[in-house]
Write a protein that holds these residues in place. Structure first.
Motif, PDB file in Angstrom:
ATOM      1  N   GLU A 112       0.806  -1.218   0.000  1.00 53.19           N
ATOM      2  CA  GLU A 112       0.000   0.000   0.000  1.00 53.19           C
ATOM      3  C   GLU A 112       0.847   1.280   0.000  1.00 53.19           C
ATOM      4  O   GLU A 112       0.585   2.200  -0.752  1.00 53.19           O
ATOM      5  N   ALA A 113       1.848   1.346   0.915  1.00 47.22           N
ATOM      6  CA  ALA A 113       2.586   2.609   1.043  1.00 47.22           C
ATOM      7  C   ALA A 113       3.831   2.648   0.163  1.00 47.22           C
ATOM      8  O   ALA A 113       4.478   3.677   0.050  1.00 47.22           O
ATOM      9  N   ASP A 114       4.146   1.497  -0.456  1.00 46.60           N
ATOM     10  CA  ASP A 114       5.254   1.452  -1.406  1.00 46.60           C
ATOM     11  C   ASP A 114       6.597   1.831  -0.789  1.00 46.60           C
ATOM     12  O   ASP A 114       7.419   2.494  -1.410  1.00 46.60           O
ATOM     13  N   GLY A 136      14.693  -7.807 -11.022  1.00 46.94           N
ATOM     14  CA  GLY A 136      14.550  -7.098 -12.293  1.00 46.94           C
ATOM     15  C   GLY A 136      13.833  -7.884 -13.379  1.00 46.94           C
ATOM     16  O   GLY A 136      13.723  -7.412 -14.510  1.00 46.94           O
ATOM     17  N   ASN A 137      13.337  -9.082 -13.063  1.00 49.68           N
ATOM     18  CA  ASN A 137      12.640  -9.857 -14.075  1.00 49.68           C
ATOM     19  C   ASN A 137      11.145  -9.519 -14.111  1.00 49.68           C
ATOM     20  O   ASN A 137      10.588  -9.066 -13.111  1.00 49.68           O
ATOM     21  N   PHE A 138      10.516  -9.769 -15.259  1.00 51.11           N
ATOM     22  CA  PHE A 138       9.067  -9.569 -15.451  1.00 51.11           C
ATOM     23  C   PHE A 138       8.604  -8.184 -14.991  1.00 51.11           C
ATOM     24  O   PHE A 138       7.491  -8.036 -14.499  1.00 51.11           O
ATOM     25  N   GLY A 139       9.468  -7.209 -15.135  1.00 51.62           N
ATOM     26  CA  GLY A 139       9.073  -5.833 -14.788  1.00 51.62           C
ATOM     27  C   GLY A 139       9.784  -5.284 -13.570  1.00 51.62           C
ATOM     28  O   GLY A 139       9.798  -4.078 -13.344  1.00 51.62           O
ATOM     29  N   GLY A 140      10.338  -6.159 -12.760  1.00 49.98           N
ATOM     30  CA  GLY A 140      11.118  -5.700 -11.611  1.00 49.98           C
ATOM     31  C   GLY A 140      10.298  -5.053 -10.514  1.00 49.98           C
ATOM     32  O   GLY A 140       9.062  -5.117 -10.499  1.00 49.98           O
ATOM     33  N   LYS A 141      11.006  -4.443  -9.575  1.00 47.96           N
ATOM     34  CA  LYS A 141      10.378  -3.820  -8.404  1.00 47.96           C
ATOM     35  C   LYS A 141       9.314  -2.813  -8.805  1.00 47.96           C
ATOM     36  O   LYS A 141       9.517  -2.010  -9.708  1.00 47.96           O
ATOM     37  N   GLY A 142       8.193  -2.867  -8.089  1.00 45.75           N
ATOM     38  CA  GLY A 142       7.149  -1.884  -8.316  1.00 45.75           C
ATOM     39  C   GLY A 142       6.227  -2.207  -9.485  1.00 45.75           C
ATOM     40  O   GLY A 142       5.218  -1.549  -9.694  1.00 45.75           O
ATOM     41  N   SER A 143       6.543  -3.263 -10.259  1.00 46.79           N
ATOM     42  CA  SER A 143       5.711  -3.604 -11.416  1.00 46.79           C
ATOM     43  C   SER A 143       4.457  -4.356 -10.974  1.00 46.79           C
ATOM     44  O   SER A 143       4.312  -4.735  -9.811  1.00 46.79           O
ATOM     45  N   PHE A 144       3.565  -4.582 -11.935  1.00 47.92           N
ATOM     46  CA  PHE A 144       2.358  -5.374 -11.697  1.00 47.92           C
ATOM     47  C   PHE A 144       2.733  -6.768 -11.184  1.00 47.92           C
ATOM     48  O   PHE A 144       2.176  -7.270 -10.211  1.00 47.92           O
ATOM     49  N   ALA A 145       3.725  -7.384 -11.858  1.00 47.97           N
ATOM     50  CA  ALA A 145       4.146  -8.729 -11.452  1.00 47.97           C
ATOM     51  C   ALA A 145       4.724  -8.711 -10.033  1.00 47.97           C
ATOM     52  O   ALA A 145       4.566  -9.657  -9.272  1.00 47.97           O
TER      53      ALA A 145
END
Lengths: 730, 730
Positions: free
Chosen positions: A209-211, A677-686
């Protein structure tokens, strides 16, 4: 009773282990704890952990006092039990608790020191973290052997002569196994709920939630999370493995006393053989610990090799040493028994490798879970559950093969399964478990060092030591996860084999209880004989412990269900506590202005209090249930029902435990893979999707899953101690 | 062999059931299918479903041909089997497939008609949907009794006289149970993968990402989803319950032939008793179906009462009728056996109520899962898994009590467990299972009508019939979920009891196989006797089927693991297929402009093709594994290993099945509760979180969970049919 001189190796190994543990502890304490901020953070965590442990021990003490009084009544009032039982039970619990306590004390002192050392170099961090893990490993084996040696010496003064003496001594000592199991279950369940409530709560609000990153000081639950690592992963693990270690040695000694009851002095040899293997394992563990050396400026690859060398050489050496120990001890069929140990060790390695395959993101299964993150959290969960379930196949088949091999090697490949072949074979299964745990001193060091490195990372993050230090502690943590696989394989495999050995001990204890009350039974030929003279087939036929007896079948149903029920209760407990934690963290973000900007300090204490209360409150019911179920089944369904219960619980519980541990591990690493860093990395949808997986996996792998191994053995231990009650009432 | 005249009730009941089914089908077909758009949508779904079923039957036919050739070789080439086996196997599979086919045919014709009737009134919709469900219910019982009657009449012409004749006839007939189980497993697994791949895919992209409602015509996966409901929930369920129904009757008949082998004409009575109870159940079911009447303008409460009245009165009547049937049949201990049936029925009701409690959002457990939605999808998953695991407790304890009671009632409360008491008791367990399934005609009608109402809702949505019609079909669906609880309780409970009965049949089959090859065994007194003369205790002792035999223990481990492995494989299959579906739907949204605005038609066909291919491809391995495991265990670990496998599989698999079904059901209803406006209602944070739960629950409750019930029985059936192989090789 004349104790063979070889036995003295056991107390010597114990003293050496404890001395080395103390030495490593002193070395660690001599290191610098770092900046004032680092000391402050470490102080918070330390005092949180200690105050939790005090609370926990208070609750557990009450349970122990109640149970000890009950056992005393059974022993002195009703003469259903042997007079030593209450005392043995208490010392087992006390020593198990002590192992956890020392481990945690060390870990909480070591985390800031590890972080501080990691400021300079990777290998400096490894050295402190690993040596601190070794304190735990050596304390566990040292205390275990100490307790075994003391009780064996005391009891051997009171029982003399006939073949029943050693049987009585060894089954009495099993009671201290029940003390250890009870303590371990509370430690694992309480610690597991504590840590995962904090972890899940911190992750949900913090990361999703707060990232904000893990262990960020702005997160109010972060201190609770770090305390949790210590009370759950360290103290819980210590008590747990203390129980496994002693349980395997004691149950094998008991099997040896029965299997070689008619073989004169062979009986004593069979009883002390598992203790000697464990004692030699202590020396080999210390040797292995010294092999873990690092040069200045070592790379990850060097460190990894160094850790692997330490554990693998110890394992190979114990395999070789077993041949020598059993040969010089002069036990019958020493060669076959040594091969039983080899099959146990091989099974441990294979299970460890399979665990690694299914949970490391170097391999396809976990990679596929990461990839499922691209389509959302639901597919991550489905994939993870699927992977976890499939991953039960190799460990179960491996254990099956190890059971058959260690059984057959120990009885000279006697497929006829005569009464003698059966009891010798079961002894072989027990000694295979002892072999797997004999180098626990070092395997536990590689396991326990993980949470220390993890906590060091937490300290580094909260003390704002910068990216590089955090990277180093993360690398240490990852390193630990890789090398710990073999240790985990040994722990899981030995739990299954020990539980099997305990089944046989249960039968022995029922016979002793019958003997005590003068009951007889009818053998296969229809003759009335003394209970002590009954062979396993006689016993099985008399109590109709066959698979068409509805009591056995109902028992098996209840056993499998008990494993699920227990996991369900602990999962729910974590879920409830985590929800409270989430609400509290959200409240703080809402009401204390400036937390997220780093301008205001969150109220760490209220989060610690939530975890503490939840753990205390929630651990009681599932743990008491584990004690109650075998008693109730014994009263209602008798001996046949209890054996059904234990087999159902073992088969269902073992599989469930592997499923939960592996699913949880795979989710954890699937998330790490995305973070790399795979499939979009940190913060991505994945990433968000895999965080959900990791959060669900937390109670799987750190609360419910590991508790199951203890549950399986505790149910056997309770049945053994309560045998008198079962015999009297059914 | 003289067949008692009472037996003719069985073919009569069969013909009556099939005639009534045909009559209800005609009535349904006479109703109006609605607007051209409605017909068009229904046509898409119908042709998709039929083309899938054709594909599925092609694959299954190949498997059946291969297995039938294998059995023919075993029967004619090696003389390991009785010559009827290949034919019985094929007819069982054929009739099971036919039951699914007819059910699906009816369902696909009924959905638009139900939606059309619901345009006018709620009770009009109920009438069509419920009567169409009744077509399925009556077809299943009609075909089941037909197959049983025909084979019994044929075989009774070929075997004459001695007590072995009926034992041979009944165990041969069990082979057709294996045919039915094999067909059912493929139908459940294939259909389950199909429907959940479509459902999960449609939900993830449609509901979560694109924010469009369920069954929206803009969603490319919506036709596949509706086809899936038919091939999974209808055709799969039909084949599944056909198998359960026949399995319980046939295994009980086989137990009766053994238990009363020495009791002259009592043997024949014991064999036909379960068939007669089932036959009378058919008439009571039809009576119950006619009780489900609705008045013009009926309210929800009226409808609910009307459905409940139908099923409950049938259940009460069968309980009463059992006393009469067994009394007039003149079977020994008719009173005790009747009470066995009562305990089975009571267990079914309790399990049904417990299922209702744990999965309906009228009760706390599911409400708490909804509430967990406030803290996110991770806590929803944790809570759901916890709830599902805890929910295994009541069903397992209930089944345990039912096993003990039906066993003891049937043998006059003989706790000594002599050989005779054991076999009579086991017959009691079997007949309790038959009682639970005897009113399947109506309980399946209430179960099968759910997917029909669901599909009617889909049709209404896609034909844009407006909110009110959709509300009515949703109400019908919800109504079905409530009344179906009892039916599900009966299905789950009877599966466990039937599996137990099959254990006993396995022992019988091993004895027959030994007899065929002239092998003897040693009884408890040490005398060499003919295999056919061995009692259960003799058998158990000779093959050392006791709980300390490592083969039994390894078998039990593998049995529990097989259940997990099977679930894992099917979960993964759904996950993989769903990912493909998500990618395809996303691709269409991206590439076909105007879909989301309703200006362009999506390519429904490509989604149907993905589900079809995935189901075909993924169903083969898990299903063949279920057949291979008991064969391999039989060859490696012998009779003791197989019995361990079956018990481990039963205890572990049953618990796992309840866990998965209930967790899935609870997640589904937790989402519905949020959608009803709680915790933020549709579109809220909690809604998104509970949708993740529902999506994960889909394969739990509709693919892996229900397949487990079949798996457990199929493993027993395979062991029974392969007994000759096991005897020859181990």
């Amino acid at each position: 009773m004349i104790i063979p001189s070889a036995f003295w190796l056991v107390p010597i190994a114990s003293v050496v282990a404890l001395s080395m543990a103390f030495y490593f502890f002193r070395t660690m304490m001599a290191a610098d704890e770092g900046t004032p901020r680092m000391r402050e953070i470490a102080g918070y965590v330390r005092s949180g952990a200690m105050s939790y442990l005090k609370q926990q021990y208070k609750v557990v003490t009450i349970v122990f006092v109640v149970l000890a009084i009950l056992f005393a009544f059974m022993a002195y009032g009703l003469q259903w039990q042997n007079p030593w039982v209450p005392f043995a039970f208490i010392t087992g619990g006390f020593f198990s608790g002590l192992a956890g306590f020392f481990g945690m004390k060390t870990a909480t002192y070591a985390s800031a020191r590890t972080a501080n050392a990691a400021r300079k170099s990777l290998d400096g961090g490894l050295k402190i973290a690993f040596r601190s893990g070794a304190v735990m490993g050596l304390t566990v084996v040292g205390l275990g052997l100490l307790d075994i040696a003391i009780w064996f010496l005391i009891l051997s003064n009171f029982y003399e002569g006939d073949r029943m003496a050693l049987i009585t001594i060894t089954t009495t000592m099993l009671t201290f196994g029940m003390g250890a199991s009870t303590q371990a279950l509370f430690a694992r369940v309480g610690g597991g709920i504590y840590t995962k409530a904090a972890d899940v709560g911190a992750d949900i609000v913090g990361k999703v939630e707060a990232d904000i990153p893990e262990d960020d000081p702005r997160n109010p639950a972060t201190i609770a999370d770090n305390v949790g690592d210590n009370v759950g992963d360290v103290a819980g693990m210590g008590a747990d493995l203390y129980e496994s270690y002693c349980g395997s040695i004691l149950s094998t000694a008991a099997l040896g006393a029965t299997a070689f009851a008619m073989s004169g002095d062979m009986q004593m040899k069979a009883v002390i053989a598992p203790m000697l293997i464990a004692a030699v394992g202590v020396f080999l563990s210390i040797f292995g610990i010294y092999l873990v050396r690092t040069k200045e400026g070592a790379t990850m690859r060097d460190l990894l090799r160094s850790l692997a060398v330490g554990t693998n050489i110890s394992a190979v050496l114990i395999a070789v040493a077993t041949f020598a120990i059993l040969y010089f001890l002069g036990i019958d069929n020493w060669l076959g028994l040594s091969f039983s140990v080899i099959s146990g060790l091989a099974a441990g390695v294979i299970i460890g490798q399979a665990t690694e395959y299914y949970t490391s993101h170097s391999y396809k299964p976990t990679q596929k879970i990461s990839e499922a993150g691209l389509t959302g959290s639901a597919t991550v969960i489905i994939k993870g559950i699927g992977t976890g379930m499939i991953s039960t196949c190799i460990p179960v088949v491996t254990i099956g093969v190890a059971i058959m091999l260690s059984y057959l090697c120990a009885n000279g490949f006697d497929m006829e399964m005569s009464a003698e072949a059966l009891s010798h074979g079961l002894y072989g299964i027990g000694i295979a478990a002892v072999g797997m745990l004999s180098t626990l001193g070092i395997t536990l060091a590689t396991d326990a060092y993980g949470p220390i490195a993890d906590n060091a990372g937490g300290n580094a993050e909260m003390s704002e030591l910068g990216e590089e230090v955090r990277h180093r502690t993360d690398a240490l943590d990852a390193l630990g996860n890789t090398t710990a696989a073999t240790g985990k394989g040994f722990a899981i495999g030995s739990a299954a084999l020990t539980a099997l050995a305990l089944l046989a001990s249960y039968i022995e204890e029922i016979k002793i209880a019958m003997e005590r009350t003068g009951m007889t039974l009818t053998n296969l030929k229809g003759e009335v004989i003394a209970a002590a003279d009954a062979t396993i087939p006689d016993f099985m036929n008399y109590f109709q412990v066959n698979l068409m007896n509805p009591r056995v079948l109902v028992g098996a149903f209840i056993g499998a269900m008990a494993a699920f029920l227990f996991c369900g209760l602990t999962m729910e407990a974590v879920g409830r506590a985590a929800q409270k934690m989430v609400e509290e963290v959200r409240r703080q973000f809402r009401e204390i202005k400036g937390i997220l900007e780093g301008k205001a300090t969150p109220d760490y204490g209220s989060c610690v209090a939530i975890s503490t209360r939840a753990a205390q409150h929630e651990m009681i019911f599932p743990s008491l249930l584990a004690i109650a179920i075998p008693i109730i089944v014994g009263l209602v369904l008798g001996v046949a029902g209890v054996l059904g219960l234990l087999v159902g619980g073992l088969a269902g519980g073992f599989t469930l435990a592997v499923f939960m541990a592996n699913a949880g591990g795979a989710w954890d690493n699937a998330k790490k893979m995305v973070e790399e860093g795979n499939f979009g990395g940190k913060g991505s949808f994945a990433h968000k999707a895999t965080i959900v997986g990791d959060t669900v996996g937390d109670p799987f792998k750190d609360t419910s899953g590991p508790s199951l191994n203890i549950l399986i053995k505790l149910m056997s231990m309770v049945s053994i101690v309560m045998a008198g009650l079962t015999v009297a009432f059914s």
